[in-house]
Design an enzyme around this catalytic site. Structure first.
Site, PDB file in Angstrom:
ATOM      1  N   ASP A   1       1.181 -15.784  29.574  1.00 51.92           N
ATOM      2  CA  ASP A   1       0.391 -14.535  29.677  1.00 51.92           C
ATOM      3  C   ASP A   1       1.188 -13.291  30.083  1.00 51.92           C
ATOM      4  O   ASP A   1       0.697 -12.473  30.883  1.00 51.92           O
ATOM      5  CB  ASP A   1      -0.776 -14.729  30.659  1.00 51.92           C
ATOM      6  CG  ASP A   1      -1.714 -15.858  30.260  1.00 51.92           C
ATOM      7  OD1 ASP A   1      -1.504 -16.458  29.198  1.00 51.92           O
ATOM      8  OD2 ASP A   1      -2.657 -16.145  31.026  1.00 51.92           O
TER       9      ASP A   1
ATOM     10  N   GLU B   1      -3.846 -14.925  27.383  1.00 55.62           N
ATOM     11  CA  GLU B   1      -5.246 -15.069  27.789  1.00 55.62           C
ATOM     12  C   GLU B   1      -6.058 -14.054  26.998  1.00 55.62           C
ATOM     13  O   GLU B   1      -5.820 -12.846  27.099  1.00 55.62           O
ATOM     14  CB  GLU B   1      -5.396 -14.810  29.298  1.00 55.62           C
ATOM     15  CG  GLU B   1      -6.823 -15.020  29.776  1.00 55.62           C
ATOM     16  CD  GLU B   1      -6.960 -14.958  31.298  1.00 55.62           C
ATOM     17  OE1 GLU B   1      -5.945 -15.030  32.009  1.00 55.62           O
ATOM     18  OE2 GLU B   1      -8.111 -14.827  31.761  1.00 55.62           O
TER      19      GLU B   1
ATOM     20  N   LYS C   1      -5.574 -18.417  24.582  1.00 56.68           N
ATOM     21  CA  LYS C   1      -6.369 -19.297  25.446  1.00 56.68           C
ATOM     22  C   LYS C   1      -7.490 -18.510  26.131  1.00 56.68           C
ATOM     23  O   LYS C   1      -7.262 -17.428  26.674  1.00 56.68           O
ATOM     24  CB  LYS C   1      -5.464 -19.975  26.482  1.00 56.68           C
ATOM     25  CG  LYS C   1      -4.785 -19.023  27.471  1.00 56.68           C
ATOM     26  CD  LYS C   1      -3.890 -19.807  28.394  1.00 56.68           C
ATOM     27  CE  LYS C   1      -3.284 -19.006  29.520  1.00 56.68           C
ATOM     28  NZ  LYS C   1      -4.210 -18.330  30.409  1.00 56.68           N
TER      29      LYS C   1
ATOM     30  N   LYS D   1      -8.010 -20.191  32.157  1.00 60.92           N
ATOM     31  CA  LYS D   1      -6.816 -20.059  32.995  1.00 60.92           C
ATOM     32  C   LYS D   1      -5.755 -21.059  32.531  1.00 60.92           C
ATOM     33  O   LYS D   1      -4.582 -20.737  32.446  1.00 60.92           O
ATOM     34  CB  LYS D   1      -7.164 -20.332  34.469  1.00 60.92           C
ATOM     35  CG  LYS D   1      -8.384 -19.554  34.988  1.00 60.92           C
ATOM     36  CD  LYS D   1      -8.029 -18.149  35.364  1.00 60.92           C
ATOM     37  CE  LYS D   1      -9.154 -17.442  36.103  1.00 60.92           C
ATOM     38  NZ  LYS D   1     -10.326 -17.111  35.272  1.00 60.92           N
TER      39      LYS D   1
ATOM     40  N   VAL E   1       2.850 -15.219  34.338  1.00 64.18           N
ATOM     41  CA  VAL E   1       1.941 -14.722  35.380  1.00 64.18           C
ATOM     42  C   VAL E   1       0.521 -15.252  35.166  1.00 64.18           C
ATOM     43  O   VAL E   1       0.160 -15.596  34.058  1.00 64.18           O
ATOM     44  CB  VAL E   1       1.918 -13.177  35.363  1.00 64.18           C
ATOM     45  CG1 VAL E   1       3.288 -12.626  35.708  1.00 64.18           C
ATOM     46  CG2 VAL E   1       1.417 -12.605  34.038  1.00 64.18           C
ATOM     47  N   THR E   2      -0.251 -15.224  36.246  1.00 58.98           N
ATOM     48  CA  THR E   2       0.196 -15.092  37.622  1.00 58.98           C
ATOM     49  C   THR E   2       0.444 -16.479  38.196  1.00 58.98           C
ATOM     50  O   THR E   2      -0.207 -17.432  37.778  1.00 58.98           O
ATOM     51  CB  THR E   2      -0.842 -14.346  38.500  1.00 58.98           C
ATOM     52  OG1 THR E   2      -2.076 -15.091  38.505  1.00 58.98           O
ATOM     53  CG2 THR E   2      -1.111 -12.941  37.983  1.00 58.98           C
TER      54      THR E   2
ATOM     55  N   CYS F   1      -2.999 -18.557  36.295  1.00 58.42           N
ATOM     56  CA  CYS F   1      -2.818 -19.248  35.010  1.00 58.42           C
ATOM     57  C   CYS F   1      -1.592 -20.154  34.971  1.00 58.42           C
ATOM     58  O   CYS F   1      -1.586 -21.174  34.283  1.00 58.42           O
ATOM     59  CB  CYS F   1      -2.794 -18.230  33.886  1.00 58.42           C
ATOM     60  SG  CYS F   1      -4.417 -17.464  33.664  1.00 58.42           S
TER      61      CYS F   1
ATOM     62  N   GLN G   1       5.099 -32.645  48.860  1.00 57.76           N
ATOM     63  CA  GLN G   1       4.734 -34.064  48.741  1.00 57.76           C
ATOM     64  C   GLN G   1       5.503 -34.750  47.601  1.00 57.76           C
ATOM     65  O   GLN G   1       4.929 -35.482  46.794  1.00 57.76           O
ATOM     66  CB  GLN G   1       3.222 -34.199  48.520  1.00 57.76           C
ATOM     67  CG  GLN G   1       2.385 -33.543  49.620  1.00 57.76           C
ATOM     68  CD  GLN G   1       0.903 -33.638  49.354  1.00 57.76           C
ATOM     69  OE1 GLN G   1       0.305 -34.689  49.566  1.00 57.76           O
ATOM     70  NE2 GLN G   1       0.330 -32.558  48.877  1.00 57.76           N
TER      71      GLN G   1
HETATM   72  C1  C5J Z   1      -3.575 -14.979  34.642  1.00 52.10           C
HETATM   73  C2  C5J Z   1      -5.427 -13.903  35.735  1.00 52.10           C
HETATM   74  N1  C5J Z   1      -2.909 -14.969  33.506  1.00 52.10           N
HETATM   75  N2  C5J Z   1      -4.771 -13.751  36.877  1.00 52.10           N
HETATM   76  N3  C5J Z   1      -4.796 -14.398  34.635  1.00 52.10           N
HETATM   77  O1  C5J Z   1      -3.121 -15.474  35.651  1.00 52.10           O
HETATM   78  O2  C5J Z   1      -6.583 -13.563  35.650  1.00 52.10           O
END
Ligand code: C5J
Length: 222
Positions: A24, A72, A129, A132, A157-158, A162, A202
């Site tokens: 994204d 996205e 997509k 997320k 990102v972020t 996502c 972990q």
């Molecule tokens: C993504 C969002 N790509 N933060 N989207 O992380 O809404």
């Protein structure tokens, strides 16, 4: 086989089964007037990682390894946008609204595009997509299977939304996941730090984390 220097321990890389997935890196998350900014975020945090994402992409291209991009976005008729997503929060512009870069997060609009410095080249796969996670309601799983990929390096990102969601989806599907630390970012530095820590905690419960230089060194010697 020499693994990639990583946390919490070396990533057991298999170069012939490795792909880069760039999540994204769109104008809507990185530029003023886009979706990220409409939610009140400082988008300059996102543009700062562009050089590191770019050299990671270039390294994969130079090594002849697959680069997959995600975006996205939603259909123009919003049929893949549930009200639970559209009505969330209090943005100045909601998904589907007309903004300065076209309709927010709608397929084909200028603001939805990947930022020009990181644009896909001919032959690279772009996954659109609606969620997320990049596996939900997309062809990503089939694409990876067809290419024989079992390991994914993540950028984009972020980090905590996502990127992390897709890493968790991938982990559940049996992929070994490595997050490139300098090539991912959040609007909230503390959320990036927490996501990085929880991914590799972990014994790499979700995946590994590594520096871009160490990933590049490994694939250059592949
Ligand atoms: C993504 C969002 N790509 N933060 N989207 O992380 O809404």
């Amino acid at each position: 086989m020499v693994g990639i220097k990583a946390e919490p321990f070396a990533f057991p890389v298999k170069h012939d089964e490795l792909a880069l997935i760039v999540i994204d890196m769109q104008r809507d998350f990185a530029e003023p007037g886009g979706f990220g900014a409409s939610l009140g975020n400082d988008v300059s945090r996102i543009t700062r990682i562009v050089p590191d994402v770019k050299r990671l992409i270039q390294g994969f291209r130079n090594a002849g390894l697959p680069v997959i991009h995600t975006m996205e976005c939603h259909r123009p008729d919003l049929s893949d946008l549930p009200p639970a997503k559209r009505d969330r929060g209090n943005p100045s512009l909601r998904i589907g609204d007309e903004g300065p870069m076209g309709r927010i997060l709608i397929s084909g609009e200028p603001g939805t595009a990947i930022i020009p410095e990181l644009a896909p080249v001919k032959g690279e796969i772009v996954i659109e997509k609606p969620g997320k996670g990049a596996f939900y309601a997309t062809e990503l799983g089939a694409v990876l299977q067809q290419k024989g990929i079992s390991q994914l390096v993540f950028a984009g990102v972020t980090t905590e939304v996502c990127v992390q969601t897709t890493m968790r989806e991938a982990n559940d599907r049996g992929y070994e996941c490595l997050l490139a630390e300098e090539a991912t970012e959040s609007y909230f530095p503390e959320f990036k730090a927490a996501a990085v820590a929880m991914i590799r905690a972990q014994g790499a419960i979700v995946g590994w984390t590594a520096h871009v230089d160490d990933i590049l060194e490994s694939i250059a010697n592949a």
